[in-house]
Design a protein around this motif. Structure first.
Motif, PDB file in Angstrom:
ATOM      1  N   ARG B  81       2.149   4.881   0.590  1.00 39.60           N
ATOM      2  CA  ARG B  81       2.463   4.266  -0.703  1.00 39.60           C
ATOM      3  C   ARG B  81       2.615   2.754  -0.539  1.00 39.60           C
ATOM      4  O   ARG B  81       2.055   1.975  -1.299  1.00 39.60           O
ATOM      5  CB  ARG B  81       3.750   4.880  -1.273  1.00 39.60           C
ATOM      6  CG  ARG B  81       4.010   4.585  -2.733  1.00 39.60           C
ATOM      7  CD  ARG B  81       5.223   5.367  -3.248  1.00 39.60           C
ATOM      8  NE  ARG B  81       4.976   6.789  -3.335  1.00 39.60           N
ATOM      9  CZ  ARG B  81       4.668   7.434  -4.482  1.00 39.60           C
ATOM     10  NH1 ARG B  81       4.596   6.771  -5.610  1.00 39.60           N
ATOM     11  NH2 ARG B  81       4.451   8.722  -4.481  1.00 39.60           N
ATOM     12  N   GLN B 168     -10.632   4.684  -7.862  1.00 39.65           N
ATOM     13  CA  GLN B 168      -9.589   4.608  -8.888  1.00 39.65           C
ATOM     14  C   GLN B 168      -8.727   3.374  -8.704  1.00 39.65           C
ATOM     15  O   GLN B 168      -8.325   2.730  -9.666  1.00 39.65           O
ATOM     16  CB  GLN B 168      -8.636   5.797  -8.761  1.00 39.65           C
ATOM     17  CG  GLN B 168      -9.130   7.103  -9.253  1.00 39.65           C
ATOM     18  CD  GLN B 168      -8.054   8.145  -8.956  1.00 39.65           C
ATOM     19  OE1 GLN B 168      -7.861   8.529  -7.805  1.00 39.65           O
ATOM     20  NE2 GLN B 168      -7.349   8.563  -9.980  1.00 39.65           N
ATOM     21  N   ALA B 170      -9.164   0.410  -6.518  1.00 34.53           N
ATOM     22  CA  ALA B 170      -9.859  -0.878  -6.617  1.00 34.53           C
ATOM     23  C   ALA B 170     -10.506  -1.017  -7.986  1.00 34.53           C
ATOM     24  O   ALA B 170     -10.511  -2.096  -8.587  1.00 34.53           O
ATOM     25  CB  ALA B 170     -10.898  -1.000  -5.510  1.00 34.53           C
ATOM     26  N   ALA B 172      -9.573   0.038 -10.927  1.00 31.99           N
ATOM     27  CA  ALA B 172      -8.648  -0.378 -11.985  1.00 31.99           C
ATOM     28  C   ALA B 172      -8.454  -1.903 -11.945  1.00 31.99           C
ATOM     29  O   ALA B 172      -8.410  -2.558 -12.986  1.00 31.99           O
ATOM     30  CB  ALA B 172      -7.310   0.335 -11.827  1.00 31.99           C
ATOM     31  N   TYR B 188       1.696  -4.639 -11.049  1.00 31.90           N
ATOM     32  CA  TYR B 188       0.641  -3.718 -11.467  1.00 31.90           C
ATOM     33  C   TYR B 188       0.181  -2.865 -10.287  1.00 31.90           C
ATOM     34  O   TYR B 188      -0.070  -1.655 -10.447  1.00 31.90           O
ATOM     35  CB  TYR B 188      -0.543  -4.471 -12.091  1.00 31.90           C
ATOM     36  CG  TYR B 188      -1.585  -3.495 -12.570  1.00 31.90           C
ATOM     37  CD1 TYR B 188      -1.392  -2.765 -13.739  1.00 31.90           C
ATOM     38  CD2 TYR B 188      -2.732  -3.240 -11.825  1.00 31.90           C
ATOM     39  CE1 TYR B 188      -2.309  -1.815 -14.157  1.00 31.90           C
ATOM     40  CE2 TYR B 188      -3.656  -2.293 -12.234  1.00 31.90           C
ATOM     41  CZ  TYR B 188      -3.438  -1.582 -13.407  1.00 31.90           C
ATOM     42  OH  TYR B 188      -4.351  -0.629 -13.799  1.00 31.90           O
ATOM     43  N   ARG B 191       2.485   0.096 -10.012  1.00 33.50           N
ATOM     44  CA  ARG B 191       2.244   1.117 -11.043  1.00 33.50           C
ATOM     45  C   ARG B 191       0.970   1.898 -10.738  1.00 33.50           C
ATOM     46  O   ARG B 191       0.908   3.121 -10.892  1.00 33.50           O
ATOM     47  CB  ARG B 191       2.055   0.448 -12.412  1.00 33.50           C
ATOM     48  CG  ARG B 191       3.331  -0.063 -13.048  1.00 33.50           C
ATOM     49  CD  ARG B 191       3.018  -0.938 -14.269  1.00 33.50           C
ATOM     50  NE  ARG B 191       2.307  -0.216 -15.325  1.00 33.50           N
ATOM     51  CZ  ARG B 191       1.692  -0.818 -16.357  1.00 33.50           C
ATOM     52  NH1 ARG B 191       1.703  -2.155 -16.445  1.00 33.50           N
ATOM     53  NH2 ARG B 191       1.073  -0.115 -17.283  1.00 33.50           N
ATOM     54  N   LEU B 192      -0.043   1.176 -10.303  1.00 36.07           N
ATOM     55  CA  LEU B 192      -1.350   1.781 -10.037  1.00 36.07           C
ATOM     56  C   LEU B 192      -1.285   2.801  -8.904  1.00 36.07           C
ATOM     57  O   LEU B 192      -1.777   3.936  -9.023  1.00 36.07           O
ATOM     58  CB  LEU B 192      -2.335   0.652  -9.701  1.00 36.07           C
ATOM     59  CG  LEU B 192      -3.760   1.027  -9.324  1.00 36.07           C
ATOM     60  CD1 LEU B 192      -4.436   1.797 -10.459  1.00 36.07           C
ATOM     61  CD2 LEU B 192      -4.562  -0.236  -8.990  1.00 36.07           C
ATOM     62  N   ALA B 195       0.635   5.895  -9.939  1.00 33.81           N
ATOM     63  CA  ALA B 195      -0.150   6.777 -10.811  1.00 33.81           C
ATOM     64  C   ALA B 195      -1.167   7.577 -10.003  1.00 33.81           C
ATOM     65  O   ALA B 195      -1.340   8.781 -10.208  1.00 33.81           O
ATOM     66  CB  ALA B 195      -0.852   5.955 -11.891  1.00 33.81           C
ATOM     67  N   ALA B 196      -1.836   6.908  -9.068  1.00 41.69           N
ATOM     68  CA  ALA B 196      -2.889   7.590  -8.300  1.00 41.69           C
ATOM     69  C   ALA B 196      -2.301   8.614  -7.338  1.00 41.69           C
ATOM     70  O   ALA B 196      -2.890   9.674  -7.109  1.00 41.69           O
ATOM     71  CB  ALA B 196      -3.727   6.564  -7.536  1.00 41.69           C
ATOM     72  N   LEU B 197      -1.160   8.313  -6.752  1.00 47.73           N
ATOM     73  CA  LEU B 197      -0.573   9.248  -5.789  1.00 47.73           C
ATOM     74  C   LEU B 197       0.105  10.419  -6.490  1.00 47.73           C
ATOM     75  O   LEU B 197      -0.001  11.561  -6.050  1.00 47.73           O
ATOM     76  CB  LEU B 197       0.445   8.525  -4.888  1.00 47.73           C
ATOM     77  CG  LEU B 197      -0.136   7.478  -3.940  1.00 47.73           C
ATOM     78  CD1 LEU B 197       0.967   6.927  -3.032  1.00 47.73           C
ATOM     79  CD2 LEU B 197      -1.270   8.027  -3.092  1.00 47.73           C
ATOM     80  N   ASP B 198       0.789  10.154  -7.596  1.00 50.55           N
ATOM     81  CA  ASP B 198       1.603  11.193  -8.220  1.00 50.55           C
ATOM     82  C   ASP B 198       0.827  12.034  -9.227  1.00 50.55           C
ATOM     83  O   ASP B 198       1.213  13.159  -9.527  1.00 50.55           O
ATOM     84  CB  ASP B 198       2.829  10.558  -8.901  1.00 50.55           C
ATOM     85  CG  ASP B 198       3.692   9.821  -7.879  1.00 50.55           C
ATOM     86  OD1 ASP B 198       3.636  10.194  -6.694  1.00 50.55           O
ATOM     87  OD2 ASP B 198       4.392   8.864  -8.254  1.00 50.55           O
ATOM     88  N   GLY B 199      -0.273  11.494  -9.762  1.00 49.87           N
ATOM     89  CA  GLY B 199      -1.081  12.268 -10.703  1.00 49.87           C
ATOM     90  C   GLY B 199      -0.468  12.298 -12.093  1.00 49.87           C
ATOM     91  O   GLY B 199       0.723  12.046 -12.271  1.00 49.87           O
ATOM     92  N   ALA B 200      -1.304  12.606 -13.083  1.00 52.04           N
ATOM     93  CA  ALA B 200      -0.870  12.538 -14.481  1.00 52.04           C
ATOM     94  C   ALA B 200      -0.402  13.878 -15.027  1.00 52.04           C
ATOM     95  O   ALA B 200       0.270  13.937 -16.052  1.00 52.04           O
ATOM     96  CB  ALA B 200      -2.017  12.010 -15.346  1.00 52.04           C
TER      97      ALA B 200
END
Lengths: 210, 210
Positions: B81, B168, B170, B172, B188, B191-192, B195-200
């Motif tokens: 992370r 995802q 780079a 963004a 940012y 946050r990015l 989002a990518a590690l934890d998933g939506a």
């Protein structure tokens, strides 16, 4: 568009004809092949009318893309994985159409083509950049609505960073087209949505009950 | 660079001086302000030497960026992370440097600046596009190594799609700089990566034991 609600219906018809003609020329010949004079002739509109409305070829090209993009709606079936995949496939198709416009090199061609020219036009002219950003803001508002509804019905996490999710998804497509030259298609859209929804971290196993 | 291992040390020194000079000029004045003739004069190198090595300004600019980018290493602290966030911040810094090169409009300026010009140069000239893609392939290979090590030690999921994860992340950043005009910075990047590690997706609660 409802003409009764629009102030200048005749202008709207002319705009429509010009943009349709320009779209055809842009997709057929690419950026270098687009010329305001030829669009005027093909559309049967005075050159002066065109130049008054779109002072440069860059302005006309961005208006064309704005119109094509505004035609793309977003479906909401209630299954966010499917809806986002369909939406990413639509963006990929639009990028592929622009990328290959006026080029004959076929599937091995890795150039970003017209997509890159549009991005550069937006960077060079502040007003074009602003037009482009408004187009993307309109599209993103639709997508944010789709994501918000999925969040409210519990498909997506409550503390979701929706703006970043969109950046990750659309960004990956643009990055492949503009920077790495990799292909984008339905299969890639599926991988992309899966990665964004499921996340990259290893989930701990649920411990067995004692 | 070890000169004993390099075949043409004198050329390498000239290249180095030219690229350093060109980088200074590009960052100071932007794309329009870069001129091969002025780089030759400032670096004290014959124009013909420069034109033989970099036939157009586009070629020289891409070589400059390749050199700047190759200076960026990736740290591996064992915490994916943190490492990905640091790495995204580095890319954001480099993009911001290029975005604002030669521009004086300050923080409200949303143009992609030199970043867009480089992308367009790559789309217009196949050889420049290929150079650019090689630069990105080298950088991506480093990042893929970092991700693979995190996967092997169990931080990332075993069935990870590493290429998509990089797209995802780079992607963004580039999307914000090139398309939406939004800012990219450390906040940012955090946050990015989250989002990518934890998933939506919403995780189901672990059911209580009976």
């Amino acid at each position: 568009m409802n003409q009764a609600r629009r102030g200048r219906p005749r202008d709207a018809q002319v705009d429509e004809r010009v943009l349709r003609t320009a779209a055809g020329l842009l997709l057929e010949r690419g950026y270098n092949g687009l010329s305001i004079d030829e669009v005027a002739e093909r559309a049967g509109v005075a050159k002066t009318t065109l130049y008054r409305r779109w002072p440069t070829k860059d302005h006309l090209a961005v208006a064309v893309v704005a119109r094509l993009q505004d035609d793309d709606g977003i479906d909401d079936t209630g299954d966010i994985r499917r809806d986002l995949t369909d939406y990413m496939e639509k963006i990929a198709d639009a990028l592929n159409r622009m990328r290959s416009a006026g080029r004959t090199a076929g599937r091995d061609d890795r150039s970003a083509g017209v997509v890159a020219e549009l991005v550069a036009a937006g960077a060079r002219h502040d007003d074009i950049g602003e037009m482009g950003r408004q187009v993307y803001a309109r599209r993103n508002a639709l997508a944010l609505g789709l994501i918000e509804r999925a969040r409210l019905r519990g498909e997506l996490r409550a503390d979701l960073d929706a703006a970043v999710l969109l950046d990750q998804l659309a960004g990956a497509l643009y990055y492949r087209v503009l920077v790495t030259g990799a292909p984008v298609d339905r299969a890639y859209a599926e991988r992309l949505v899966a990665a964004a929804l499921d996340g990259a971290m290893n989930r701990k196993e649920i411990p067995p009950c004692p």
